[in-house]
Design a protein around this motif. Structure first.
Motif, mmCIF file in Angstrom:
data_model
loop_
_atom_site.group_PDB
_atom_site.id
_atom_site.type_symbol
_atom_site.label_atom_id
_atom_site.label_comp_id
_atom_site.label_asym_id
_atom_site.label_seq_id
_atom_site.Cartn_x
_atom_site.Cartn_y
_atom_site.Cartn_z
ATOM 1 N N GLU A 116 -4.469 1.226 8.696
ATOM 2 C CA GLU A 116 -4.447 2.593 8.190
ATOM 3 C C GLU A 116 -4.299 3.676 9.266
ATOM 4 N N SER A 117 -4.529 3.366 10.515
ATOM 5 C CA SER A 117 -4.366 4.378 11.563
ATOM 6 C C SER A 117 -3.076 4.189 12.352
ATOM 7 N N GLN A 118 -2.222 3.284 11.902
ATOM 8 C CA GLN A 118 -1.018 2.941 12.659
ATOM 9 C C GLN A 118 0.225 3.594 12.048
ATOM 10 N N PRO A 119 0.950 4.428 12.814
ATOM 11 C CA PRO A 119 2.238 4.967 12.336
ATOM 12 C C PRO A 119 3.306 3.875 12.441
ATOM 13 N N ILE A 120 3.383 3.034 11.442
ATOM 14 C CA ILE A 120 4.177 1.804 11.498
ATOM 15 C C ILE A 120 5.630 2.076 11.872
ATOM 16 N N ALA A 121 6.232 3.039 11.186
ATOM 17 C CA ALA A 121 7.657 3.312 11.419
ATOM 18 C C ALA A 121 7.916 3.713 12.862
ATOM 19 N N ALA A 122 7.078 4.596 13.408
ATOM 20 C CA ALA A 122 7.284 5.088 14.773
ATOM 21 C C ALA A 122 7.149 3.959 15.790
ATOM 22 N N VAL A 123 6.187 3.063 15.579
ATOM 23 C CA VAL A 123 5.966 1.965 16.518
ATOM 24 C C VAL A 123 7.167 1.025 16.553
ATOM 25 N N VAL A 124 7.644 0.613 15.375
ATOM 26 C CA VAL A 124 8.749 -0.341 15.319
ATOM 27 C C VAL A 124 10.061 0.326 15.742
ATOM 28 N N GLU A 125 10.232 1.581 15.404
ATOM 29 C CA GLU A 125 11.447 2.295 15.806
ATOM 30 C C GLU A 125 11.566 2.356 17.326
ATOM 31 N N GLN A 126 10.451 2.563 17.995
ATOM 32 C CA GLN A 126 10.458 2.613 19.456
ATOM 33 C C GLN A 126 10.845 1.257 20.048
ATOM 34 N N ARG A 127 10.437 0.185 19.404
ATOM 35 C CA ARG A 127 10.705 -1.156 19.925
ATOM 36 C C ARG A 127 12.149 -1.594 19.683
ATOM 37 N N ALA A 171 0.857 -1.187 0.000
ATOM 38 C CA ALA A 171 0.000 0.000 0.000
ATOM 39 C C ALA A 171 0.896 1.240 0.000
ATOM 40 N N PRO A 172 0.410 2.358 -0.544
ATOM 41 C CA PRO A 172 1.210 3.591 -0.535
ATOM 42 C C PRO A 172 1.219 4.231 0.846
ATOM 43 N N ILE A 173 2.290 4.957 1.116
ATOM 44 C CA ILE A 173 2.449 5.637 2.401
ATOM 45 C C ILE A 173 2.422 7.147 2.182
ATOM 46 N N ASP A 174 1.626 7.851 2.974
ATOM 47 C CA ASP A 174 1.589 9.311 2.931
ATOM 48 C C ASP A 174 2.879 9.842 3.547
ATOM 49 N N PRO A 175 3.694 10.599 2.791
ATOM 50 C CA PRO A 175 4.982 11.056 3.326
ATOM 51 C C PRO A 175 4.856 12.043 4.480
ATOM 52 N N ASP A 176 3.724 12.724 4.589
ATOM 53 C CA ASP A 176 3.544 13.701 5.668
ATOM 54 C C ASP A 176 3.152 13.052 6.987
ATOM 55 N N THR A 177 2.329 12.017 6.924
ATOM 56 C CA THR A 177 1.808 11.409 8.158
ATOM 57 C C THR A 177 2.454 10.066 8.488
ATOM 58 N N GLY A 178 3.034 9.410 7.492
ATOM 59 C CA GLY A 178 3.567 8.072 7.707
ATOM 60 C C GLY A 178 2.490 7.003 7.777
#
Length: 392
Positions: A171-182, A152-159
């Motif tokens: 669609e409501s999950q900031p995937i990068a931020a969640v995994v980066e924190q872990r 799926a495409p990713i919105d560059p502004d919201t992630g």
């Protein structure tokens, strides 16, 4: 006279060496006893080849223990720093660890249920990467970065996923931020077709041209665009979303909310649905395999999908005019049954040029294309000083 000629002995040695290297890459790290079991080679043969590989710098050995006994863990030698690549598909997930020289150190895959939830999958990614790091005797702080590919495409502004409905539980999950924190390392998330296009433009068939197009013909349908040697995503990240081009105004409703999108005609559900009355609950992969084997019903739906996709890609070519088109995804496993009607429709519906357009080319790296692109993306996005010094 020896039963084996020197050439035969050399070939056997090379074959045994390849078995050992492949086993280490597949499992991430094995003791010599485990290598013997995995390759069906004798422990003496394994020991001798591991010694040669260690001296050449291709593998490393690390002290470990198995069942309370000391042993030597054999892993692929790695350069400073590790990168992880993850490909989340519609029905499966793959995780790969590479060093900064793009040597594969470990590779894992697992099935995923339909309509899988993001929290469960992200948990699995985290745990699997930690387990794989342990298996190659690496520390978490050696991980320079991670790139996650999604369909799926990713919105560059919201992630966030750019189209509502196409990955409903994500669609409501900031995937990068969640995994980066872990994991405590930089994480990038990108559309899988974009990463495949990047792989082709950097190391594959399209590496010597400025403008190229990658078509992903899988459970879902999309394209990755390289324009002037750069990945083009568009303002909102949705460039190349050919799966949501309308091809049938009276067609089925697409998860994106529109009617008659390409994906409703050539996606997994569209390919399998017409066959269920005759074949039962046949899967997408079953249809592709049967089409490749010559089953007329399966061949018809796969061929029709190829022709429809070719017409849409012809329209893209009118705008982008790529020098090379590469194509990958499960539908290409059907071989000529899919690729020939795709190419024929592309030639028929794209404007004729003075310089003949090159024929579409299957993905250079096969099923690894997205993972290769994910590795390239994280390396290109990483501070060069990290690549030189590592994080140890």
């Amino acid at each position: 006279m020896s039963r084996w000629s020197s050439g035969s002995q050399s070939g056997l040695r090379e074959a045994n060496t390849a078995k050992i290297v492949d086993a280490v890459k597949r499992f991430g790290g094995l003791t010599q006893v485990e290598l013997a079991e995995a390759t069906t080679l004798s422990t003496a043969t394994v020991s001798a080849i591991v010694k040669e590989l260690s001296l050449s710098g291709l593998v490393e050995t690390h002290p470990t223990s198995r069942s309370g006994r000391r042993a030597q863990l054999v892993t692929i030698a790695r350069r400073a720093g590790l990168v992880a690549a993850v490909h989340i598909g519609s029905r499966s997930m793959r995780v790969r660890l590479n060093d900064v020289g793009q040597s594969v150190l470990a590779d894992r895959s697992m099935p995923l249920p339909a309509d899988h939830a993001e929290d469960t999958v992200l948990d699995r990614i985290t745990l699997l990467i930690i387990e794989m790091l342990d298996m190659i005797a690496a520390q978490a702080d050696e991980l320079i970065g991670l790139c996650i590919a999604i369909p799926a495409p990713i919105d560059p502004d919201t992630g966030l996923v750019a189209y509502p409905g196409v990955m409903r539980r994500w669609e409501s999950q900031p995937i990068a931020a969640v995994v980066e924190q872990r994991l405590g390392c930089p994480v990038l998330v990108e559309k899988d077709a974009n990463l495949a296009a990047l792989a082709e433009a950097t190391l594959g068939t399209a590496r010597d041209v400025a403008d190229s197009l990658f078509i992903n013909a899988s459970y879902t349908t999309s394209a990755g665009m390289i324009i002037d040697s750069r990945l083009y995503r568009g303002r909102g990240g949705t460039a190349g979303e050919i799966g949501h081009v309308q091809v049938d105004p009276a067609g089925s409703i697409c998860p994106c909310g529109q009617r008659g999108c390409l994906e409703t005609v050539v996606g997994a559900e569209a390919v399998t649905a017409p066959l269920r009355a005759a074949y039962g609950q046949v899967t997408f992969k079953d249809v592709i395999a049967r089409a490749a084997a010559g089953d007329p019903g399966c061949a018809r739906v796969v061929s029709d999908a190829g022709a429809t996709l070719g017409r849409v890609v012809a329209g893209v070519c009118q705008t982008l005019d790529p020098e090379i088109i590469t194509i990958g995804g499960e539908l290409t496993d059907a071989g000529p049954v899919f690729l020939l009607p795709f190419g024929a429709a592309l030639r028929e519906h794209a404007p004729q040029r003075r310089a003949p357009r090159r024929e579409p080319i299957p993905a250079s790296f096969g099923k690894d294309t997205v993972l290769v692109g994910a590795t390239i993306h994280i390396l290109q996005s990483t501070d060069p000083s990290q690549l030189l010094e590592g994080r140890s």
